[in-house]
Design a protein around this motif. Structure first.
Motif, short mmCIF file in Angstrom:
data_model
loop_
_atom_site.label_atom_id
_atom_site.label_comp_id
_atom_site.label_asym_id
_atom_site.label_seq_id
_atom_site.Cartn_x
_atom_site.Cartn_y
_atom_site.Cartn_z
N ARG A 1 0.72 -1.13 -0.04
CA ARG A 1 0.09 -0.06 0.11
C ARG A 1 0.68 1.26 0.02
O ARG A 1 1.60 1.57 0.89
N ALA A 2 0.79 1.83 -1.26
CA ALA A 2 1.76 3.18 -1.28
C ALA A 2 1.45 4.25 -0.03
O ALA A 2 2.64 4.79 0.54
N ASP A 3 0.36 4.22 0.38
CA ASP A 3 0.27 5.27 1.34
C ASP A 3 0.95 4.70 2.79
O ASP A 3 1.17 5.81 3.83
N ASP A 4 1.23 3.80 2.94
CA ASP A 4 1.69 3.08 4.12
C ASP A 4 3.29 2.71 4.05
O ASP A 4 3.90 2.55 5.33
N ALA A 5 3.76 2.64 3.04
CA ALA A 5 4.95 2.30 2.62
C ALA A 5 6.05 3.13 3.35
O ALA A 5 7.10 2.71 3.98
N ASP A 6 6.07 4.53 3.31
CA ASP A 6 6.94 5.32 3.97
C ASP A 6 7.02 5.20 5.43
O ASP A 6 8.19 4.99 5.99
N VAL A 7 5.90 5.08 6.29
CA VAL A 7 5.72 4.86 7.59
C VAL A 7 6.49 3.63 8.13
O VAL A 7 7.31 3.53 8.82
N ILE A 8 6.17 2.43 7.38
CA ILE A 8 6.77 1.13 7.57
C ILE A 8 8.23 1.24 7.32
O ILE A 8 9.11 0.59 8.11
N TYR A 9 8.64 1.81 6.14
CA TYR A 9 10.00 2.12 5.74
C TYR A 9 10.88 2.65 7.07
O TYR A 9 11.74 2.19 7.37
N ASP A 10 10.09 3.76 7.56
CA ASP A 10 10.82 4.52 8.61
C ASP A 10 11.01 3.78 9.87
O ASP A 10 11.95 3.82 10.58
N HIS A 11 10.00 2.77 10.15
CA HIS A 11 10.04 2.02 11.40
C HIS A 11 11.04 0.94 11.13
O HIS A 11 11.63 0.32 12.18
N THR A 12 11.44 0.50 10.08
CA THR A 12 12.22 -0.64 9.81
C THR A 12 13.60 -0.24 9.65
O THR A 12 14.46 -0.79 10.16
N SER B 1 14.67 11.16 4.28
CA SER B 1 15.14 10.79 2.92
C SER B 1 13.78 10.84 1.95
O SER B 1 12.71 10.74 2.54
N VAL B 2 14.00 10.71 0.51
CA VAL B 2 12.92 10.63 -0.19
C VAL B 2 12.70 9.00 -0.45
O VAL B 2 13.60 8.18 -0.76
N LYS B 3 11.48 8.47 -0.19
CA LYS B 3 11.31 7.16 -0.41
C LYS B 3 10.65 6.80 -1.71
O LYS B 3 10.04 7.36 -2.27
N LEU B 4 11.27 5.67 -2.35
CA LEU B 4 11.04 5.46 -3.84
C LEU B 4 10.64 4.04 -3.71
O LEU B 4 10.56 3.15 -2.90
N SER B 5 9.91 3.45 -4.83
CA SER B 5 9.34 2.00 -4.90
C SER B 5 9.92 1.48 -6.17
O SER B 5 9.78 2.18 -7.29
N GLN B 6 10.06 0.29 -6.34
CA GLN B 6 10.20 -0.45 -7.61
C GLN B 6 9.48 -1.66 -7.78
O GLN B 6 9.72 -2.62 -6.94
N LEU C 1 8.76 -11.40 -9.43
CA LEU C 1 9.09 -11.82 -8.10
C LEU C 1 7.77 -11.70 -6.84
O LEU C 1 7.96 -11.81 -5.84
N HIS C 2 6.59 -11.18 -7.62
CA HIS C 2 5.34 -10.55 -7.13
C HIS C 2 5.78 -9.94 -5.55
O HIS C 2 5.12 -10.12 -4.61
N ALA C 3 6.71 -8.80 -5.94
CA ALA C 3 7.18 -8.05 -4.60
C ALA C 3 7.46 -6.70 -5.22
O ALA C 3 7.64 -6.31 -6.46
N VAL C 4 7.20 -5.62 -4.38
CA VAL C 4 7.63 -4.29 -4.55
C VAL C 4 8.86 -3.92 -3.60
O VAL C 4 8.80 -4.33 -2.38
N ALA C 5 9.78 -3.47 -4.09
CA ALA C 5 11.07 -2.89 -3.32
C ALA C 5 10.83 -1.70 -2.99
O ALA C 5 10.71 -0.75 -3.89
N VAL C 6 10.96 -1.19 -1.71
CA VAL C 6 10.94 0.23 -1.05
C VAL C 6 12.20 0.55 -0.69
O VAL C 6 13.05 -0.23 -0.09
N PHE C 7 12.79 1.66 -1.32
CA PHE C 7 13.91 2.27 -0.84
C PHE C 7 14.09 3.75 -0.69
O PHE C 7 13.15 4.47 -1.15
N SER C 8 15.34 4.19 -0.43
CA SER C 8 15.24 5.62 -0.06
C SER C 8 16.65 6.30 -0.83
O SER C 8 17.62 5.69 -1.06
#
Length: 266
Positions: free
Chosen positions: A82-93, A100-105, A110-117
């Motif tokens: 969920r794009a709206d939740d990704a930044d919050v989860i990333y910052d907790h992780t 930083s700016v959060k990006l996704s690919q 692989l049925h996955a989304v990579a979230v990075f910064s």
């Protein structure tokens, strides 16, 4: 005004203390490569600004830029992303990256989304220089490449990719990630522990499953010999052995960059 090189692409890799630059021009693959040593004591953004002034390949303009980042990366199952939740989860992780700016690919196979910064200032420098740019974590092309290699295998294989003072450990099952983690280590003894511990925790068997290590492997011979004490099949393929094209076998180019170039050139 510097003219744009038609049908051209530049790949820039921001690594540990170094910046790597490769250019590609159709219909050929890689046309040139240059490494730039980053100065200590100043930010990555400041180093990049200096590189644009000093590096010949960066003084030209290109149709498209691929930017590879050594950055903490979080994998999320595609059906749970969920794009709206990704930044919050990333910052907790990952701590210390909230500004930083959060990006996704998306990783379709692989049925996955990579979230990075990426650092805000660093992203601004890239955006100022390129009209078309794509950011990817350095491990992404390696994941994709070995996922294809792994397809159809009856046994499980654990992968360890060494780069930039760290080791990415991952494996696949039924076209998905079964495991992915990053260990900060450049020592063979630590790498041995992390690999064998993960191998055991995943329920892999030494007489049936295998380990493959790639990249800038510390004490390569020792590490392989020690792993073979516990695991029957251990390999450490180089670029040639993993099927990369002949023209990409340049020892100075980071392995993940070689893989990305190969994927783009196909």
């Amino acid at each position: 005004m510097i003219p744009t090189l038609i049908n051209s692409k530049i790949i820039i890799r921001i690594g540990q203390g170094a910046l790597s630059v490769a250019t590609l021009h159709a219909p050929s693959s890689i046309s040139d490569y240059e490494a730039y040593s980053m100065k200590s004591g100043i930010s990555s953004a400041a180093n990049l600004r200096e590189a644009f002034k000093e590096t010949e390949l960066l003084k030209k303009t290109y149709d498209h830029a691929e930017i590879m980042l050594v950055t903490p990366t979080m994998l999320v199952p595609a059906d749970e992303y969920r794009a709206d939740d990704a930044d919050v989860i990333y910052d907790h992780t990952f701590s210390g990256l909230s500004r930083s700016v959060k990006l996704s690919q998306t990783l379709p196979g692989l049925h996955a989304v990579a979230v990075f910064s990426i650092d805000k200032d660093l992203k601004t420098v890239f955006d100022d220089h390129f009209d078309r740019v794509r950011f990817v974590p350095v491990s992404l092309p390696v994941w994709q490449y070995f996922h294809l290699q792994d397809h159809g295998m009856s046994r499980q294989r654990l992968y360890g990719y060494f780069h930039d003072g760290q080791m990415d450990v991952f494996c696949f099952h039924q076209s998905r990630f079964k495991y992915s983690n990053t260990f900060q280590t450049s020592q063979a003894h630590d790498a041995l522990y992390f690999l064998l511990y993960t191998f055991r925790q995943l329920g892999m068997k030494g007489e049936r499953d295998s380990i493959s290590v790639i990249g800038n492997i510390p004490q390569k011979k020792w590490l392989i010999e020690r792993m073979r004490t516990y695991v029957g099949e251990v390999s450490a393929p180089d670029a040639k052995e993993t099927g990369l094209p002949e023209q990409l076998r340049f020892p100075s180019i980071p392995y993940d960059m070689q893989v990305l170039i190969s994927q783009i050139s196909q």
